[in-house]
Design a protein around this motif. Structure first.
Motif, PDB file in Angstrom:
ATOM      1  N   VAL A 155       0.862  -1.177   0.000  1.00 18.20           N
ATOM      2  CA  VAL A 155       0.000   0.000   0.000  1.00 18.20           C
ATOM      3  C   VAL A 155       0.902   1.231   0.000  1.00 18.20           C
ATOM      4  O   VAL A 155       1.849   1.317   0.778  1.00 18.20           O
ATOM      5  CB  VAL A 155      -0.920   0.022   1.234  1.00 18.20           C
ATOM      6  N   LYS A 157       0.674   5.417   0.102  1.00 19.60           N
ATOM      7  CA  LYS A 157      -0.195   6.564   0.322  1.00 19.60           C
ATOM      8  C   LYS A 157       0.578   7.832  -0.040  1.00 19.60           C
ATOM      9  O   LYS A 157       1.540   8.198   0.648  1.00 19.60           O
ATOM     10  CB  LYS A 157      -0.659   6.609   1.776  1.00 19.60           C
ATOM     11  N   GLU A 274      -0.361  -3.771   3.593  1.00 17.49           N
ATOM     12  CA  GLU A 274      -1.679  -3.275   4.005  1.00 17.49           C
ATOM     13  C   GLU A 274      -1.945  -3.494   5.485  1.00 17.49           C
ATOM     14  O   GLU A 274      -2.435  -2.605   6.178  1.00 17.49           O
ATOM     15  CB  GLU A 274      -2.765  -3.956   3.171  1.00 17.49           C
ATOM     16  N   GLN A 275      -1.616  -4.683   6.007  1.00 18.64           N
ATOM     17  CA  GLN A 275      -1.912  -5.003   7.404  1.00 18.64           C
ATOM     18  C   GLN A 275      -1.231  -4.015   8.364  1.00 18.64           C
ATOM     19  O   GLN A 275      -1.793  -3.623   9.379  1.00 18.64           O
ATOM     20  CB  GLN A 275      -1.461  -6.424   7.727  1.00 18.64           C
ATOM     21  N   SER A 278      -2.795  -0.848   9.619  1.00 19.02           N
ATOM     22  CA  SER A 278      -3.853  -0.974  10.633  1.00 19.02           C
ATOM     23  C   SER A 278      -3.280  -1.029  12.045  1.00 19.02           C
ATOM     24  O   SER A 278      -4.032  -0.941  13.020  1.00 19.02           O
ATOM     25  CB  SER A 278      -4.685  -2.229  10.374  1.00 19.02           C
TER      26      SER A 278
END
Length: 303
Positions: A155, A157, A274-275, A278
């Motif tokens: 991911v 950003k 991605e994980q 979080s």
């Protein structure tokens, strides 16, 4: 449940006990040696037991320290295993960040104390690197990258679209009109060999009828840190990402040249699996750094 000492002091004890060196423990924890000493003293007072024998040359565990150390090791291993089974995060109190040397030195480190004051429970460790690390083969939690994006299976950003600008030390510009290309290009040239910046530099040369092939740099590398340092020292002019020199521009150590600014081929990204976005420690850092970056780089008023 019996009263336990603060987890932070136990974490510092573990690092110091494993390394048997307060300086190494401080480097591992990304804190000062004094902070390690303070936490160890606090733990010793809490337990009413001396855990280390300290001399000018050596730091050794006492008998009680040697007795305690394996229990603390097992406790942290069990704690990490339990948390990982729920969140996947092996060490929620340590945030390991990989970023390029230039961004780390010029922007992040001077501001990092603010984040640590807001979240003293999180220990930030920096791993400067010019390459995007392999998250599967490392313990890095988050990467901050200046690039074109396109990181597969991660991911990314985008935080900020940067601009390129020509800069030089004002001391270098004596007798030079900084807005006239023919005069600026008589100065020594500091060359950033990054492909995207090379392309923009050559495009500018064509637009003002400067023959790029005749230019000889005084220094050339794709590492922005020595390039920027050379510019500040007055060794030449440089085309650079504005975000990396913004503090130098604000203080007047560097000035903009040629009334030139164009969109950089490189944007600033936060990158991780991605994980990991979080994880609480990563979310806290993201919530802090994104507005801080936008505040720093948007609506700039520089000389």
């Amino acid at each position: 449940m019996k009263y336990l000492p603060p987890l932070k002091s136990l974490q510092f004890f573990l690092a110091a006990g494993q390394s048997k060196n307060f300086k190494q423990a401080a480097e591992q924890l990304n804190v000062t040696q004094a902070a390690v000493s303070q936490q160890i003293r606090s733990l010793e007072e809490n337990l009413q037991s001396k855990l280390f024998e300290r001399t000018n040359r050596h730091t050794m565990l006492t008998e009680k320290g040697r007795t305690l150390l394996p229990f603390i090791q097992r406790a942290f291993e069990e704690l990490s295993s339990g948390i990982q089974s729920i969140t996947g995060d092996q060490n929620p109190q340590v945030l390991r960040i990989s970023t390029v040397h230039s961004f780390s030195s010029l922007w992040l480190i001077p501001r990092l104390q603010e984040f640590q004051k807001l979240h003293p429970e999180i220990m930030v460790q920096l791993a400067p690197s010019s390459e995007l690390i392999d998250f599967k083969q490392s313990h890095i939690d988050l990467a901050i990258r200046m690039g074109r994006g396109g990181h597969s299976e991660l991911v990314q950003k985008k935080v900020y679209d940067d601009n390129l600008t020509f800069v030089a030390s004002p001391e270098l510009l004596t007798g030079i009109n900084k807005d006239i290309p023919e005069q600026v290009f008589r100065l020594p040239w500091i060359e950033d060999t990054s492909i995207g910046i090379q392309e923009r530099f050559q495009d500018y040369c064509k637009s003002v009828n400067i023959k790029f092939e005749t230019l000889v740099p005084v220094i050339k590398t794709n590492d922005a840190l020595p390039l920027i340092d050379s510019a500040v020292q007055g060794r030449g002019f440089l085309l650079v990402n504005t975000s990396l020199v913004i503090e130098h521009l604000r203080t007047g150590r560097l000035v903009k040249l040629l009334n030139y600014s164009c969109k950089s081929p490189y944007s600033l990204y936060l990158v991780a699996p991605e994980q990991q976005f979080s994880w609480n420690k990563v979310k806290l850092f993201e919530d802090w750094i994104v507005p801080k970056l936008l505040e720093s780089f948007s609506n700039l008023e520089v000389r």
